[in-house]
Write a protein that holds these residues in place. Structure first.
Motif, PDB file in Angstrom:
ATOM      1  N   TRP A  38       0.849  -1.186   0.000  1.00  0.00           N
ATOM      2  CA  TRP A  38       0.000   0.000   0.000  1.00  0.00           C
ATOM      3  C   TRP A  38       0.887   1.238   0.000  1.00  0.00           C
ATOM      4  O   TRP A  38       1.937   1.269   0.631  1.00  0.00           O
ATOM      5  CB  TRP A  38      -0.897  -0.003   1.234  1.00  0.00           C
ATOM      6  N   ARG A  39       0.425   2.282  -0.684  1.00  0.00           N
ATOM      7  CA  ARG A  39       1.260   3.472  -0.836  1.00  0.00           C
ATOM      8  C   ARG A  39       0.399   4.733  -0.742  1.00  0.00           C
ATOM      9  O   ARG A  39      -0.685   4.801  -1.320  1.00  0.00           O
ATOM     10  CB  ARG A  39       1.950   3.410  -2.198  1.00  0.00           C
ATOM     11  N   GLY A  40       0.867   5.730   0.001  1.00  0.00           N
ATOM     12  CA  GLY A  40       0.176   7.004   0.098  1.00  0.00           C
ATOM     13  C   GLY A  40       1.172   8.145   0.216  1.00  0.00           C
ATOM     14  O   GLY A  40       2.347   7.919   0.552  1.00  0.00           O
ATOM     15  N   GLU A  41       0.729   9.362  -0.050  1.00  0.00           N
ATOM     16  CA  GLU A  41       1.629  10.516  -0.043  1.00  0.00           C
ATOM     17  C   GLU A  41       0.950  11.727   0.595  1.00  0.00           C
ATOM     18  O   GLU A  41      -0.277  11.854   0.588  1.00  0.00           O
ATOM     19  CB  GLU A  41       2.052  10.880  -1.470  1.00  0.00           C
ATOM     20  N   PHE A  42       1.768  12.620   1.141  1.00  0.00           N
ATOM     21  CA  PHE A  42       1.299  13.932   1.595  1.00  0.00           C
ATOM     22  C   PHE A  42       2.488  14.886   1.557  1.00  0.00           C
ATOM     23  O   PHE A  42       3.640  14.474   1.414  1.00  0.00           O
ATOM     24  CB  PHE A  42       0.696  13.857   3.010  1.00  0.00           C
ATOM     25  N   ARG A  43       2.200  16.178   1.663  1.00  0.00           N
ATOM     26  CA  ARG A  43       3.242  17.205   1.669  1.00  0.00           C
ATOM     27  C   ARG A  43       3.179  18.014   2.953  1.00  0.00           C
ATOM     28  O   ARG A  43       2.095  18.310   3.461  1.00  0.00           O
ATOM     29  CB  ARG A  43       3.106  18.147   0.459  1.00  0.00           C
ATOM     30  N   VAL A  70       3.123   0.647   3.224  1.00  0.00           N
ATOM     31  CA  VAL A  70       2.814  -0.372   4.229  1.00  0.00           C
ATOM     32  C   VAL A  70       2.749  -1.732   3.549  1.00  0.00           C
ATOM     33  O   VAL A  70       1.939  -1.946   2.643  1.00  0.00           O
ATOM     34  CB  VAL A  70       1.481  -0.082   4.945  1.00  0.00           C
ATOM     35  N   ALA A  71       3.594  -2.638   3.991  1.00  0.00           N
ATOM     36  CA  ALA A  71       3.584  -4.016   3.494  1.00  0.00           C
ATOM     37  C   ALA A  71       2.873  -4.911   4.510  1.00  0.00           C
ATOM     38  O   ALA A  71       3.030  -4.731   5.715  1.00  0.00           O
ATOM     39  CB  ALA A  71       5.014  -4.510   3.276  1.00  0.00           C
ATOM     40  N   GLY A  72       2.090  -5.850   4.018  1.00  0.00           N
ATOM     41  CA  GLY A  72       1.474  -6.845   4.896  1.00  0.00           C
ATOM     42  C   GLY A  72       0.229  -6.397   5.628  1.00  0.00           C
ATOM     43  O   GLY A  72      -0.181  -7.044   6.596  1.00  0.00           O
ATOM     44  N   ALA A  73      -0.409  -5.299   5.190  1.00  0.00           N
ATOM     45  CA  ALA A  73      -1.593  -4.807   5.897  1.00  0.00           C
ATOM     46  C   ALA A  73      -2.819  -5.656   5.593  1.00  0.00           C
ATOM     47  O   ALA A  73      -2.947  -6.230   4.515  1.00  0.00           O
ATOM     48  CB  ALA A  73      -1.861  -3.354   5.497  1.00  0.00           C
ATOM     49  N   TRP A  74      -3.736  -5.721   6.548  1.00  0.00           N
ATOM     50  CA  TRP A  74      -5.019  -6.376   6.346  1.00  0.00           C
ATOM     51  C   TRP A  74      -5.895  -5.545   5.400  1.00  0.00           C
ATOM     52  O   TRP A  74      -5.716  -4.331   5.269  1.00  0.00           O
ATOM     53  CB  TRP A  74      -5.745  -6.527   7.684  1.00  0.00           C
ATOM     54  N   PRO A  75      -6.892  -6.185   4.750  1.00  0.00           N
ATOM     55  CA  PRO A  75      -7.782  -5.435   3.840  1.00  0.00           C
ATOM     56  C   PRO A  75      -8.517  -4.288   4.521  1.00  0.00           C
ATOM     57  O   PRO A  75      -8.809  -3.283   3.888  1.00  0.00           O
ATOM     58  CB  PRO A  75      -8.759  -6.510   3.352  1.00  0.00           C
ATOM     59  N   GLY A  76      -8.825  -4.409   5.814  1.00  0.00           N
ATOM     60  CA  GLY A  76      -9.563  -3.362   6.516  1.00  0.00           C
ATOM     61  C   GLY A  76      -8.706  -2.236   7.033  1.00  0.00           C
ATOM     62  O   GLY A  76      -9.189  -1.356   7.773  1.00  0.00           O
ATOM     63  N   PHE A  77      -7.443  -2.194   6.656  1.00  0.00           N
ATOM     64  CA  PHE A  77      -6.502  -1.173   7.111  1.00  0.00           C
ATOM     65  C   PHE A  77      -6.928   0.218   6.624  1.00  0.00           C
ATOM     66  O   PHE A  77      -7.252   0.413   5.455  1.00  0.00           O
ATOM     67  CB  PHE A  77      -5.111  -1.552   6.578  1.00  0.00           C
ATOM     68  N   ASP A  78      -6.935   1.190   7.537  1.00  0.00           N
ATOM     69  CA  ASP A  78      -7.350   2.558   7.218  1.00  0.00           C
ATOM     70  C   ASP A  78      -6.118   3.391   6.868  1.00  0.00           C
ATOM     71  O   ASP A  78      -5.561   4.103   7.718  1.00  0.00           O
ATOM     72  CB  ASP A  78      -8.098   3.164   8.411  1.00  0.00           C
ATOM     73  N   GLY A  79      -5.709   3.331   5.610  1.00  0.00           N
ATOM     74  CA  GLY A  79      -4.519   4.044   5.173  1.00  0.00           C
ATOM     75  C   GLY A  79      -4.671   5.548   5.219  1.00  0.00           C
ATOM     76  O   GLY A  79      -3.726   6.273   5.531  1.00  0.00           O
ATOM     77  N   GLU A  80      -5.875   6.046   4.923  1.00  0.00           N
ATOM     78  CA  GLU A  80      -6.078   7.491   4.914  1.00  0.00           C
ATOM     79  C   GLU A  80      -5.925   8.085   6.306  1.00  0.00           C
ATOM     80  O   GLU A  80      -5.389   9.187   6.474  1.00  0.00           O
ATOM     81  CB  GLU A  80      -7.457   7.820   4.333  1.00  0.00           C
ATOM     82  N   ARG A  81      -6.370   7.348   7.314  1.00  0.00           N
ATOM     83  CA  ARG A  81      -6.192   7.847   8.685  1.00  0.00           C
ATOM     84  C   ARG A  81      -4.714   7.850   9.069  1.00  0.00           C
ATOM     85  O   ARG A  81      -4.230   8.805   9.694  1.00  0.00           O
ATOM     86  CB  ARG A  81      -6.978   6.982   9.665  1.00  0.00           C
ATOM     87  N   LEU A  82      -3.999   6.796   8.703  1.00  0.00           N
ATOM     88  CA  LEU A  82      -2.574   6.746   9.007  1.00  0.00           C
ATOM     89  C   LEU A  82      -1.846   7.912   8.343  1.00  0.00           C
ATOM     90  O   LEU A  82      -0.989   8.560   8.960  1.00  0.00           O
ATOM     91  CB  LEU A  82      -1.978   5.414   8.545  1.00  0.00           C
TER      92      LEU A  82
END
Length: 421
Positions: free
Chosen positions: A169-174, A184-196
């Motif tokens: 999974w991959r995300g970006e911000f400035r 993030v490698a190995g995350a569960w499907p229900g992982f909240d990437g936007e919150r992280l």
């Protein structure tokens, strides 16, 4: 330019193949592999995973002589480029070494890239090969225009940029115009990437404001690399990135608004490693101004560089609004209780604990609580006591001390006398 090709050679056997190409070799060219990785103060003998080392110039095989546990000498002739090929076994999920299987790859250069003695200050190029279809790559290493190719100013920079590979999974911000990437490698499907992402951004904004006010940080970009596993926890700082590991249950989950203790612990880890961008990677012990990768590098100041970072990691979560005051006080009380419950606090000073890290901190046994104290935990309480003393005496705060050290040293090496002043 010194050139490395790192290939995911045999994922099922957990083997990387590394090809080093060296122009203008010496007649007796010495090569060596680091015995430790900065930020983790124990000799780890990375060379134990290296095998099948051979060398040649053109079609001529060159004699390779092993000199000690981590050094080799290659007998070469003339100025023709030297090619050295070897394999590295990689099956350690920690943030300190290297890993490779059918689904994921990760490595630090200290475990894979040989040092060319006498040529460390030259530019180093790293290329990645034999990656499976669909694999992504994440690293803060400066890229070239070619895919999966990077160039660093010297060997120290090369080994200070870990590499994460796989389907993650991959995300970006400035923040202040600086791009930050989170994988993030190995995350569960229900992982909240936007919150992280949102929470990591608040941490970064708070810390940049802490150090620079409205100014810009000394970064062109930054990468968080998190590996989620069944059981695990830890992190390792680098100049423009950090490698992290956590238990999957610590990740935020979609639809769960409350931040549980596990997620708060993960946020504290993120805060800790990001704070190291300033405190240990730039502000650093004068003893670490020139790293010796072949032996222990001693300092009596880990209580400051790790302990004070441990003080600020949770405190800056509070300032970022990610935890409230009662939760912060509970976290602080846990640290106080842990130190008070350790008899070794009366036997070993924080300076001694720092100096002995190489043989004691990472090698605990049944007597460890009786004989030692953690420079992380007690160092954090030293920071707390100093901060409270300064504030109570109307003499400012520890925040001003940290910024003053940064300003006076121009973000460079310091010693205990600088801290005392």
């Amino acid at each position: 330019m010194i050139d490395f090709l790192v290939e995911a050679f045999d994922r099922h056997a957990h083997l990387y193949r590394v090809t080093l190409k060296l122009p203008r070799p010496s007649a007796l060219q010495r090569l060596s592999l680091p015995v430790w990785i900065p930020g983790s103060y124990m000799v780890r003998e990375f060379s134990r995973h290296l095998s099948k080392l051979r060398a040649q110039q053109g079609t001529r095989e060159c004699r390779v002589e092993q000199l000690d546990k981590c050094s080799w000498q290659v007998h070469s002739e003339g100025a023709q480029a030297l090619t050295v090929v070897y394999e590295v076994y990689a099956f350690d999920t920690s943030v300190r070494t290297a890993f490779l299987d059918a689904h994921r790859g990760f490595f630090n250069g200290t475990g894979l890239c040989l040092r060319v003695d006498g040529r460390e200050a030259e530019p180093h190029r790293l290329r990645l090969g034999k990656l499976p279809a669909g694999w992504q790559v994440a690293t803060a290493m400066p890229p070239t225009a070619r895919r999966h190719e990077y160039v660093c100013a010297d060997y120290d920079e090369l080994v200070d940029h870990p590499v994460e590979m796989g389907d993650f999974w991959r995300g970006e911000f400035r923040v202040r115009g600086v791009p930050h990437e989170f994988v993030v490698a190995g995350a569960w499907p229900g992982f909240d990437g936007e919150r992280l992402l949102a929470d990591a951004r608040r941490i970064c904004e708070t810390q940049i404001s802490f150090w620079h006010g409205r100014g810009k940080p000394p970064l062109k970009r930054y990468v968080f690399m998190l590996n989620a596993v069944d059981e695990g926890y830890g992190g390792l700082e680098h100049r423009a990135s950090t490698a992290l590991i956590c238990a999957r249950r610590q990740l935020p989950r979609v639809g769960v608004a409350q931040a549980g203790d596990g997620y708060v612990t993960l946020l504290g880890l993120i805060s800790h490693e990001y704070f190291h961008t300033w405190n240990v990677k730039r502000l650093k012990p004068r003893d670490f101004e020139r790293i010796d990768f072949a032996r222990e590098n001693y300092t009596r100041l880990l209580w400051f560089f790790e302990g004070f970072t441990s003080y600020y990691d949770d405190l800056l979560l509070l300032r970022a609004g990610l935890i409230d005051a009662p939760r912060y006080l509970r976290l602080l009380a846990k640290t106080v209780s842990g130190v008070l419950a350790t008899p070794g606090r009366r036997q070993q000073s924080v300076a001694e604990s720092s100096f002995d890290a190489w043989v004691k901190y990472y090698r605990s046994d049944e007597n460890t609580p009786n004989a030692t104290i953690s420079y992380y935990a007690k160092g954090a309480l030293v920071a707390l006591a100093l901060d409270l003393s300064l504030r109570a005496g109307g003499r400012g705060s520890l925040d001003e001390v940290m910024r003053g050290l940064w300003s006076r040293s121009a973000g460079g090496p310091i010693d205990e006398a600088d801290i005392a002043q």
